[in-house]
Scaffold this motif. Structure first.
Motif, mmCIF file in Angstrom:
data_model
loop_
_atom_site.group_PDB
_atom_site.id
_atom_site.type_symbol
_atom_site.label_atom_id
_atom_site.label_comp_id
_atom_site.label_asym_id
_atom_site.label_seq_id
_atom_site.Cartn_x
_atom_site.Cartn_y
_atom_site.Cartn_z
ATOM 1 N N GLU A 20 -64.857 21.081 121.244
ATOM 2 C CA GLU A 20 -65.027 22.374 121.877
ATOM 3 C C GLU A 20 -66.283 23.082 121.386
ATOM 4 O OE1 GLU A 20 -62.269 21.247 120.678
ATOM 5 O OE2 GLU A 20 -60.831 21.210 122.356
ATOM 6 N N TYR A 21 -66.506 23.034 120.056
ATOM 7 C CA TYR A 21 -67.692 23.681 119.484
ATOM 8 C C TYR A 21 -68.976 23.013 119.964
ATOM 9 C CZ TYR A 21 -64.466 26.105 116.342
ATOM 10 O OH TYR A 21 -63.459 26.893 115.846
ATOM 11 N N SER A 22 -68.939 21.704 120.092
ATOM 12 C CA SER A 22 -70.117 20.971 120.568
ATOM 13 C C SER A 22 -70.446 21.352 122.009
ATOM 14 C CB SER A 22 -69.872 19.454 120.479
ATOM 15 O OG SER A 22 -69.636 19.056 119.155
ATOM 16 N N ILE B 177 -61.851 27.729 127.431
ATOM 17 C CA ILE B 177 -62.511 28.982 127.058
ATOM 18 C C ILE B 177 -62.001 30.139 127.910
ATOM 19 C CG2 ILE B 177 -64.725 30.177 126.906
ATOM 20 C CD1 ILE B 177 -64.314 28.015 124.818
ATOM 21 N N MET C 191 -63.544 20.135 117.214
ATOM 22 C CA MET C 191 -64.969 19.820 117.043
ATOM 23 C C MET C 191 -65.659 19.662 118.399
ATOM 24 S SD MET C 191 -67.364 19.430 114.880
ATOM 25 C CE MET C 191 -69.014 18.762 114.784
ATOM 26 N N SER D 206 -72.468 17.666 129.291
ATOM 27 C CA SER D 206 -71.216 18.248 128.801
ATOM 28 C C SER D 206 -69.998 17.503 129.351
ATOM 29 C CB SER D 206 -71.153 19.739 129.175
ATOM 30 O OG SER D 206 -71.090 19.905 130.581
ATOM 31 N N ILE E 207 -69.558 24.171 123.557
ATOM 32 C CA ILE E 207 -70.032 25.559 123.572
ATOM 33 C C ILE E 207 -71.494 25.609 123.142
ATOM 34 C CG2 ILE E 207 -69.790 27.825 122.471
ATOM 35 C CD1 ILE E 207 -66.764 27.277 122.324
ATOM 36 N N PHE E 208 -71.857 24.779 122.161
ATOM 37 C CA PHE E 208 -73.250 24.700 121.705
ATOM 38 C C PHE E 208 -74.164 24.233 122.836
ATOM 39 C CE2 PHE E 208 -76.704 22.201 119.671
ATOM 40 C CZ PHE E 208 -77.341 23.259 119.015
#
Length: 414
Positions: free
Chosen positions: A3-5, A303, A1, A38, A7-8
């Motif tokens: 990681e997705y945040s 990434i 979760m 971040s 990337i967002f």
């Protein structure tokens, strides 16, 4: 979760750059904000036992940024000072015709940027080349095309010599290519740059004149010009012979510049001289800071490792081409470092293809290279969207250069 945040957040930073013209919020401030947020989220979401490791990664990232900041500050101070005294314009008038057609000037700018970036670093080459553009009496459309051509030419010229591009130096130091092999990249780089210059010349008419140089300079200003070019030369030689980091040599040159100024000027004049540092566009440095913090975060969450895994699953000829395009989104230095760490088994021809790709591919987006970021902060007509309109031409030029690299390298080193 998490990681997705993250990337967002990186996507939000990219969107803030894209829509700067609409929001009217300075891209330097938004990228810095998202870059800091971040890393803060990384600390908050991590287990207490991981804090020390994340802090170490942050310190490494900040060290890389500090080196780039100091180097950029040193270079920009020299260029800003010499430009204000008309020294660079005077040199331009000696090298370029006072009046010529747009097409001829376009090709001359391309060759000038290409050759300059081959013998000195990309940042210096970009700053000097953009200063060159400012001396031309040209319309907005022509200036934008020339500025984009400068970005592509600077990135292309740097791939053939270890003094021109960090990624080329990294691959060379890792023992995968010899200097004599790297020279092969000069021809593809030259042809792709000339092709882009020809494309950008289509539809442009009229003549270009250079702005008369301000002759209000003293002998000490000429001495500082000599110090500047001597610093560039010493940077190359000391790095190759003694492995001295370029930032150390440039800071030494800057200190000599100030010492010379102290000896030849009064305290008031010296204060004015130091003021040139404060006149440097601070937004450029903040933008670099924000972008590199975001790239460091993407590296921290893995990434880049994912990109490396995808790279190894395909034929290197195609993977290298795509890696070059990827370097327009992810900084080519950590991307190249990740690929080298994966230790792919490549032939000399394939290593040459990778060297060209990661060096030039960043030109496809304005945020994909140091040259593009500097150009966007220096040329107000250049925005993310205005640059994107020329992606098709840039992609074709990049593809031609990469294709020629593969053909020539396979012929000589198959």
């Amino acid at each position: 979760m998490l990681e997705y945040s993250l990337i967002f957040i990186a996507l939000l930073a990219l969107l803030s750059i894209v829509f700067e013209e609409i929001t009217h919020v300075n891209k330097a401030k938004t990228t810095l904000f998202f870059g800091c947020i971040s890393w803060i989220l990384l600390f908050i979401a991590a287990e207490p036992s991981q804090h020390e490791l994340i802090n170490h990664s942050l310190e490494e990232n900040l060290l890389e940024i500090a080196v780039l900041w100091l180097f950029l500050m040193s270079t920009m101070t020299f260029v800003a000072y010499l430009n204000s005294k008309g020294i660079i314009q005077m040199a331009v008038q000696r090298l370029f015709p006072a009046k010529s057609s747009v097409t001829i000037i376009m090709f001359l700018v391309a060759l000038f940027s290409l050759l300059l970036s081959a013998i000195c670093d990309n940042i210096t080459a970009t700053l000097v080349s953009l200063t060159l553009l400012q001396s031309f009496n040209i319309d907005i459309k022509t200036k934008l095309r020339m500025a984009i051509l400068v970005v592509f030419s600077v990135n292309s010229g740097g791939v053939a010599l270890i003094t021109g591009d960090v990624t080329t130096l990294m691959i060379y130091l890792d023992g995968h290519l010899q200097i004599s092999q790297l020279f092969l990249l000069l021809l593809p780089a030259l042809i792709s740059v000339l092709f882009l210059a020809a494309i950008f010349s289509i539809g442009l008419k009229g003549e270009v004149t250079t702005t008369p140089a301000n002759r209000d300079y003293e002998s000490v200003d000429l001495m500082i010009a000599v110090i500047f070019f001597s610093t560039i030369l010493c940077t190359m030689l000391f790095n190759v012979i003694f492995a001295i980091p370029p930032v150390l040599t440039f800071l030494t040159g800057l200190s000599i510049m100030f010492l010379v100024g102290q000896m030849y000027r009064s305290d008031k004049q010296e204060s004015q001289m130091l003021e040139y540092i404060r006149q440097i566009e601070f937004d450029t440095l903040l933008f670099f800071l924000g972008i590199l913090l975001l790239v460091g975060m993407l590296k921290e969450v893995g990434i880049l490792q994912v990109v490396t895994q995808i790279y190894s699953q395909f034929d290197p000829m195609y993977s290298n081409y795509v890696a070059g395009i990827g370097s327009a989104l992810l900084d080519n230095v950590p991307l190249t470092a990740a690929l080298l760490k994966a230790e792919p088994v490549l032939s000399s021809a394939q290593w040459l293809g990778l060297t060209y790709a990661v060096g030039v591919g960043g030109s496809l987006l304005v945020i994909g290279s140091a040259a593009g970021i500097i150009a966007m902060s220096k040329i107000k007509e250049m925005t993310f969207m205005s640059y994107c309109r020329y992606i098709p031409a840039l992609l074709v030029a990049y593809t031609i250069g990469y294709g020629l690299t593969i053909l020539l390298s396979n012929y000589f080193y198959h």
